[in-house]
Scaffold this active site. Structure first.
Site, mmCIF file in Angstrom:
data_model
loop_
_atom_site.group_PDB
_atom_site.id
_atom_site.type_symbol
_atom_site.label_atom_id
_atom_site.label_comp_id
_atom_site.label_asym_id
_atom_site.label_seq_id
_atom_site.Cartn_x
_atom_site.Cartn_y
_atom_site.Cartn_z
ATOM 1 C CG ASP A 137 -2.016 -0.975 1.178
ATOM 2 O OD1 ASP A 137 -1.971 -1.847 0.285
ATOM 3 O OD2 ASP A 137 -2.923 -0.895 2.014
ATOM 4 C CG HIS B 65 -4.306 2.878 -0.682
ATOM 5 N ND1 HIS B 65 -5.273 2.154 -0.010
ATOM 6 C CD2 HIS B 65 -3.429 3.296 0.272
ATOM 7 C CE1 HIS B 65 -4.967 2.153 1.288
ATOM 8 N NE2 HIS B 65 -3.866 2.850 1.488
ATOM 9 C CG HIS C 146 -3.904 7.253 2.764
ATOM 10 N ND1 HIS C 146 -4.124 7.095 4.106
ATOM 11 C CD2 HIS C 146 -3.447 6.053 2.316
ATOM 12 C CE1 HIS C 146 -3.783 5.848 4.455
ATOM 13 N NE2 HIS C 146 -3.378 5.198 3.374
ATOM 14 C CG HIS D 143 2.375 0.009 4.393
ATOM 15 N ND1 HIS D 143 2.171 -0.936 5.372
ATOM 16 C CD2 HIS D 143 1.203 0.673 4.238
ATOM 17 C CE1 HIS D 143 0.911 -0.841 5.800
ATOM 18 N NE2 HIS D 143 0.303 0.135 5.135
HETATM 19 ZN ZN ZN Z 1 -2.751 3.256 3.181
#
Ligand code: ZN
Length: 435
Positions: free
Chosen positions: A229, A279, A283, A370
């Protein structure tokens, strides 16, 4: 008796003569027609083809006049002594070209679609009338249309090699051109037929266009979807190197700012078979937004992806894993969560991330990491080898769903993708992490 047969003979003779006459008249008519048409002297105007890149200025169009010397001398108007030569001179002065291409309005966002436009000749009404009516039997104008070709902005094929605009040649990679996918091998040659690339089978037609691919996944063997992510980040390329080297794929849920910051990394993800996930743009917690804002958060990022790689994301991961009924009914993509949280963002320790993953992972799991942290990249590179050694196939979320016979549906939540007989595959397991 004698009388009768004589009459019959005469009758037959007359019929033969009549038939022959009709045939002769028709034959002469055809000859006359052909002669008449061929005998009209012709001036051919041949418009030259041009090709430009979408961002280049429109060139001046040109035409060549092809005519025999003897034709030039033909007098078209006896009173003024106007000849075909005069007509040609006049034509050259009033040439007008017509072409529908408008460089101000590119038809596709990235200019990667090759297009062709005809270049026509527009003659002034007056001269057209004279040529088509008054001098109809004296001279004929034949216009051969030209073509304006808008080249692919990336570059051009040279036989079976693809030459970029900077003069270098593509090699060892997939090329996405004019809505088709090609692959050039290490010698820079376009491949055809059945090919094995990164451990997967691909089928190309005789023109090198990708027809279908076999993902090389064995549905009976265990598999895992590694997901990353918030990226791409500065070290993501290193992760892609490892994935490519091991014939592994991952799914990347990316935010718009980083997609724009690392466009080549995103392109490469697609090239090596990774899955492109969305995504959102900023955010934000989607649960705190109104419907229009939720749509915008998803679609703005999708538009950025589309202009970059020709298509949007296939899956969405809402920031912080937060959804409510409005988010679920608004987002028209499958919502992908996870069931193994490496907590990589918290520990920032490659060793701990590897250990936690290896201790917790099972067939059908979706692992959250991540790729904006160097420690995560180090961990992921190690995990790729160790998980494969442990017998896991590293696949994308959609590949795992396909292999498991699960159709990912829009607005539905998925945390892991166990074989279908296991009803837990849509079980929700969320955690309050930075995802
Ligand atoms: Zn995120």
């Amino acid at each position: 008796m004698f009388h009768n047969s004589r009459e019959r003979r005469l009758k037959r003779k007359r019929m033969i003569i009549a038939g022959l006459s009709v045939a002769a008249v028709l034959f002469l008519a055809v000859i006359f027609f052909l002669w008449h048409h061929q005998s009209v002297p012709t001036v051919t105007i041949h418009i030259e083809d041009v090709s430009i890149y979408p961002d280049e200025e429109m060139p001046a169009f040109q035409a060549n006049i092809e005519v025999e010397e003897s034709v030039k001398k033909i007098v078209l108007d006896k009173r003024s002594g106007y000849t075909v030569r005069d007509l040609i001179r006049e034509l050259k002065e009033i040439y007008r070209f017509e072409c529908d291409y408008d460089p101000e309005v590119p038809e596709d966002e990235d200019g990667k679609v090759k297009k062709e436009y005809p270049i026509r000749l527009a003659l002034a009404e007056e001269i057209k009338k004279r040529v088509e009516k008054t001098w109809k039997n004296q001279v004929r104008l034949e216009v051969i249309e030209g073509t304006l070709m808008i080249k692919n902005s990336l570059g051009e094929w040279e036989e079976d090699r693809f030459r970029y605009r900077d003069g270098t040649y593509a090699s060892n990679k997939f090329l996405y051109l004019d809505d088709e996918t090609y692959y050039v091998d290490e010698d820079g040659r376009k491949v055809t037929g059945e090919q094995e690339i990164w451990g997967r089978k691909f089928y190309f037609d005789q023109n090198g266009v990708l027809e279908r691919e076999e993902d090389g996944i064995d549905p009976s063997r265990p598999m895992i979807a590694l997901t990353f992510d918030d990226g791409p980040g500065k070290d993501t390329e290193r992760l892609l190197d490892a994935l490519e080297k091991h014939g592994a794929r991952a799914t990347f849920f990316m935010v718009k700012s980083n997609i724009t910051k690392y466009p080549d990394t995103v392109k490469r993800m697609k090239e090596i078979g990774c899955e492109i996930g969305n995504h959102t743009t900023d955010h934000k917690r989607l649960t705190e937004l109104a419907e229009a804002e939720i749509v915008s958060q998803v679609e703005t990022t999708n538009a950025a992806l589309k202009s970059l790689i020709g298509e949007g994301a296939t899956v969405v991961r809402p920031p912080y894993g937060m959804v409510n009924d409005l988010v679920k009914s608004t987002i028209k993509y499958p919502l992908i969560f996870w069931n193994v949280d490496t907590l990589d963002w918290e520990t920032r320790d490659a060793g701990k991330t590897v250990k936690h993953t290896l201790e917790n992972v099972k067939d059908g799991d979706i692992v959250l990491m991540h790729d904006i942290y160097e420690t995560t990249i180090d961990a992921a590179i190690e995990l790729i080898e160790k998980l494969q050694e442990a017998g896991y196939q590293l696949v994308t979320v959609s590949e795992m769903a396909r292999a498991r016979g699960i159709e990912l549906e829009m607005g539905e939540e998925y945390t892991r993708l166990r074989p279908v007989q296991n009803t837990e595959n849509t079980e929700i397991q969320k955690s309050g992490t930075q995802n």
